[in-house]
Design a protein around this motif. Structure first.
Motif, PDB file in Angstrom:
ATOM      1  N   LYS A 246       0.820  -1.216   0.000  1.00 45.27           N
ATOM      2  CA  LYS A 246       0.000   0.000   0.000  1.00 45.27           C
ATOM      3  C   LYS A 246       0.853   1.265   0.000  1.00 45.27           C
ATOM      4  CE  LYS A 246      -3.872   2.152   2.454  1.00 45.27           C
ATOM      5  NZ  LYS A 246      -4.834   2.015   3.580  1.00 45.27           N
ATOM      6  N   TYR A 247       1.985   1.212   0.703  1.00 45.77           N
ATOM      7  CA  TYR A 247       2.796   2.428   0.877  1.00 45.77           C
ATOM      8  C   TYR A 247       4.155   2.299   0.178  1.00 45.77           C
ATOM      9  CZ  TYR A 247      -0.765   3.537   4.322  1.00 45.77           C
ATOM     10  OH  TYR A 247      -1.964   3.800   4.932  1.00 45.77           O
ATOM     11  N   ARG A 248       4.122   1.858  -1.038  1.00 48.09           N
ATOM     12  CA  ARG A 248       5.358   1.682  -1.801  1.00 48.09           C
ATOM     13  C   ARG A 248       6.119   2.989  -1.996  1.00 48.09           C
ATOM     14  NH1 ARG A 248       1.751  -1.680  -4.547  1.00 48.09           N
ATOM     15  NH2 ARG A 248       1.272  -0.023  -6.031  1.00 48.09           N
ATOM     16  N   LYS A 249       5.394   4.107  -2.089  1.00 46.43           N
ATOM     17  CA  LYS A 249       6.048   5.398  -2.323  1.00 46.43           C
ATOM     18  C   LYS A 249       6.970   5.797  -1.169  1.00 46.43           C
ATOM     19  CE  LYS A 249       2.481   7.379  -5.346  1.00 46.43           C
ATOM     20  NZ  LYS A 249       1.492   8.480  -5.510  1.00 46.43           N
ATOM     21  N   GLN A 250       6.722   5.258   0.027  1.00 44.73           N
ATOM     22  CA  GLN A 250       7.556   5.597   1.178  1.00 44.73           C
ATOM     23  C   GLN A 250       9.005   5.172   0.971  1.00 44.73           C
ATOM     24  OE1 GLN A 250       5.914   3.795   4.676  1.00 44.73           O
ATOM     25  NE2 GLN A 250       4.233   5.239   4.880  1.00 44.73           N
ATOM     26  N   TYR A 251       9.192   4.031   0.355  1.00 46.48           N
ATOM     27  CA  TYR A 251      10.537   3.462   0.292  1.00 46.48           C
ATOM     28  C   TYR A 251      11.071   3.289  -1.128  1.00 46.48           C
ATOM     29  CZ  TYR A 251       7.836  -0.847  -0.546  1.00 46.48           C
ATOM     30  OH  TYR A 251       6.982  -1.785  -1.041  1.00 46.48           O
ATOM     31  N   LYS A 252      10.269   3.616  -2.122  1.00 43.32           N
ATOM     32  CA  LYS A 252      10.686   3.445  -3.511  1.00 43.32           C
ATOM     33  C   LYS A 252      11.972   4.219  -3.768  1.00 43.32           C
ATOM     34  CE  LYS A 252       8.961   3.771  -8.256  1.00 43.32           C
ATOM     35  NZ  LYS A 252       7.832   4.229  -9.125  1.00 43.32           N
ATOM     36  N   GLY A 253      12.956   3.541  -4.344  1.00 43.00           N
ATOM     37  CA  GLY A 253      14.236   4.173  -4.631  1.00 43.00           C
ATOM     38  C   GLY A 253      15.236   4.077  -3.505  1.00 43.00           C
ATOM     39  N   ASN A 254      14.779   3.667  -2.313  1.00 46.18           N
ATOM     40  CA  ASN A 254      15.672   3.540  -1.157  1.00 46.18           C
ATOM     41  C   ASN A 254      15.853   2.095  -0.703  1.00 46.18           C
ATOM     42  OD1 ASN A 254      16.118   6.381  -0.805  1.00 46.18           O
ATOM     43  ND2 ASN A 254      14.040   6.519   0.031  1.00 46.18           N
ATOM     44  N   TYR A 255      14.753   1.339  -0.709  1.00 42.03           N
ATOM     45  CA  TYR A 255      14.805  -0.043  -0.252  1.00 42.03           C
ATOM     46  C   TYR A 255      14.020  -0.934  -1.210  1.00 42.03           C
ATOM     47  CZ  TYR A 255      16.082   2.179   4.214  1.00 42.03           C
ATOM     48  OH  TYR A 255      16.685   2.925   5.180  1.00 42.03           O
ATOM     49  N   LYS A 256      14.376  -2.207  -1.205  1.00 44.31           N
ATOM     50  CA  LYS A 256      13.630  -3.205  -1.961  1.00 44.31           C
ATOM     51  C   LYS A 256      12.515  -3.777  -1.079  1.00 44.31           C
ATOM     52  CE  LYS A 256      16.254  -3.164  -5.677  1.00 44.31           C
ATOM     53  NZ  LYS A 256      15.737  -2.689  -6.981  1.00 44.31           N
ATOM     54  N   PHE A 257      11.408  -4.133  -1.733  1.00 41.65           N
ATOM     55  CA  PHE A 257      10.257  -4.702  -1.030  1.00 41.65           C
ATOM     56  C   PHE A 257      10.675  -5.892  -0.166  1.00 41.65           C
ATOM     57  CE2 PHE A 257       6.886  -7.764  -0.586  1.00 41.65           C
ATOM     58  CZ  PHE A 257       5.758  -7.022  -0.293  1.00 41.65           C
ATOM     59  N   LEU A 258      11.385  -6.831  -0.746  1.00 46.88           N
ATOM     60  CA  LEU A 258      11.737  -8.060  -0.032  1.00 46.88           C
ATOM     61  C   LEU A 258      12.639  -7.780   1.161  1.00 46.88           C
ATOM     62  CD1 LEU A 258      11.277 -11.083   0.016  1.00 46.88           C
ATOM     63  CD2 LEU A 258      13.274 -11.362  -1.483  1.00 46.88           C
ATOM     64  N   TYR A 259      13.552  -6.823   1.011  1.00 45.61           N
ATOM     65  CA  TYR A 259      14.441  -6.464   2.123  1.00 45.61           C
ATOM     66  C   TYR A 259      13.621  -5.936   3.309  1.00 45.61           C
ATOM     67  CZ  TYR A 259      17.863  -3.935   4.921  1.00 45.61           C
ATOM     68  OH  TYR A 259      18.615  -3.471   5.967  1.00 45.61           O
ATOM     69  N   LEU A 260      12.690  -5.032   3.038  1.00 45.70           N
ATOM     70  CA  LEU A 260      11.887  -4.464   4.116  1.00 45.70           C
ATOM     71  C   LEU A 260      10.945  -5.504   4.723  1.00 45.70           C
ATOM     72  CD1 LEU A 260      10.955  -0.893   2.833  1.00 45.70           C
ATOM     73  CD2 LEU A 260      12.725  -1.552   4.465  1.00 45.70           C
ATOM     74  N   TYR A 261      10.424  -6.386   3.875  1.00 46.63           N
ATOM     75  CA  TYR A 261       9.522  -7.417   4.408  1.00 46.63           C
ATOM     76  C   TYR A 261      10.276  -8.333   5.374  1.00 46.63           C
ATOM     77  CZ  TYR A 261       5.832 -10.918   4.572  1.00 46.63           C
ATOM     78  OH  TYR A 261       4.848 -11.777   5.003  1.00 46.63           O
ATOM     79  N   ARG A 262      11.493  -8.701   5.017  1.00 50.03           N
ATOM     80  CA  ARG A 262      12.295  -9.528   5.920  1.00 50.03           C
ATOM     81  C   ARG A 262      12.620  -8.770   7.208  1.00 50.03           C
ATOM     82  NH1 ARG A 262      16.374 -11.824   1.229  1.00 50.03           N
ATOM     83  NH2 ARG A 262      15.116 -13.651   0.624  1.00 50.03           N
ATOM     84  N   LEU A 263      12.873  -7.476   7.081  1.00 48.52           N
ATOM     85  CA  LEU A 263      13.149  -6.648   8.252  1.00 48.52           C
ATOM     86  C   LEU A 263      11.938  -6.591   9.178  1.00 48.52           C
ATOM     87  CD1 LEU A 263      15.351  -4.800   9.488  1.00 48.52           C
ATOM     88  CD2 LEU A 263      14.288  -2.895   8.268  1.00 48.52           C
ATOM     89  N   MET A 264      10.741  -6.451   8.599  1.00 44.27           N
ATOM     90  CA  MET A 264       9.519  -6.415   9.402  1.00 44.27           C
ATOM     91  C   MET A 264       9.246  -7.774  10.038  1.00 44.27           C
ATOM     92  SD  MET A 264       7.122  -4.004   6.949  1.00 44.27           S
ATOM     93  CE  MET A 264       5.905  -3.498   8.158  1.00 44.27           C
TER      94      MET A 264
END
Length: 274
Positions: A246-264
């Motif tokens: 839903k909030y892809r714009k928050q991290y687009k260009g800074n982090y990858k989806f999979l990286y943040l999902y693993r972090l969460m």
């Protein structure tokens, strides 16, 4: 209030108290700055410990200063030192509207089964969700609201044993989420929460956040922990997945989806209820 006589009667039998959390206050000026119009408990976290009481426009102000940190600890202290029937929760970057007590009384008198009411906040540049009509809060919408929009019946909270988490919020281990956890606990204990389309105060949007330091790695790790505090690991992992979509714009260009999902997911795994 349609009938002023009823309004006066309710003011007599329904004591309203404003509970403020703040940090590093050096004097008594906050009550005037916030336009507080009721008895109040101001809980200040600083580098000293002291208690004082004073009058402000005929109202009794308890000013409690402690040398600890954590907004949940501070809010709990304000509740434990309160005596009002209705408690209005506030942050120090708010200024109350003239007559806000009448609005509180009106809403509680019209919703007699309400234990908790959620109000709007006045913003010059609206960012928060705006309540358009009175509705009952439930699992579908409670997470939209912060503690500084809440008024509650003290007896309901005391009797249910609900308090703010000491692990979440400014000054705590995890940076935010204490208000969402609080409302979730209210729903778990079957308290009635209503959203009402009225505002009690304006918020100063120029004030610096005590917890938000940007959409960094800690933000996402902490959000994973907060989702776990609201339920179990499986549902928390689903909420994390949905949040990142839903909030892809928050991290687009800074982090990858999979990286943040693993972090969460790591935030979920490492969270322990205390």
């Amino acid at each position: 209030m349609e009938n002023p006589v009823i309004g006066v009667f309710l003011q007599i039998i329904m004591k309203i108290e404003t509970l403020v959390v703040t940090v590093d206050q050096k004097d008594r000026s906050l009550a005037e700055k916030m336009n507080i119009q009721t008895d109040a408990v101001i809980c200040n976290q600083s580098d000293r410990c002291c208690d004082e009481c004073f009058e402000h426009n005929g109202n009794k102000i308890k000013f409690i200063t402690r040398d600890d940190r954590g907004v949940g600890k501070n809010r709990n202290r304000s509740i434990e030192n309160s005596s009002g029937d209705i408690l209005v929760l506030a942050d120090d970057d708010m200024r109350f509207e003239d007559g806000y007590t009448d609005t509180v009384i009106k809403c509680f008198s019209e919703l007699p089964d309400a234990d908790v009411l959620i109000f709007n906040l006045i913003e010059k540049m609206p960012r928060r969700y705006v309540i358009k009509e009175t509705e009952k809060a439930g699992k579908h919408n409670y997470a939209k609201f912060g503690a500084a929009r809440i008024a509650l019946k003290r007896k309901s909270i005391i009797d249910s044993g609900i308090r703010f988490s000491l692990q979440f919020g400014g000054g705590a281990k995890y940076s935010a989420g204490e208000d969402t956890i609080f409302l979730n606990d209210c729903l778990r204990k079957k308290l009635n929460i209503y959203c009402v389309p009225y505002a009690l105060a304006e918020i100063d949007q120029s004030a610096e956040s005590t917890w938000f330091k940007g959409y960094n790695e800690k933000f996402y790790y902490d959000k994973g922990a907060a989702y776990k505090a609201l339920g179990n690991s499986f549902t928390a992992s689903l909420y994390c997945f949905r949040y990142l979509l839903k909030y892809r714009k928050q991290y687009k260009g800074n982090y990858k989806f999979l990286y943040l999902y693993r972090l969460m997911l790591r935030g979920i795994k490492e969270y322990k209820d205390e």
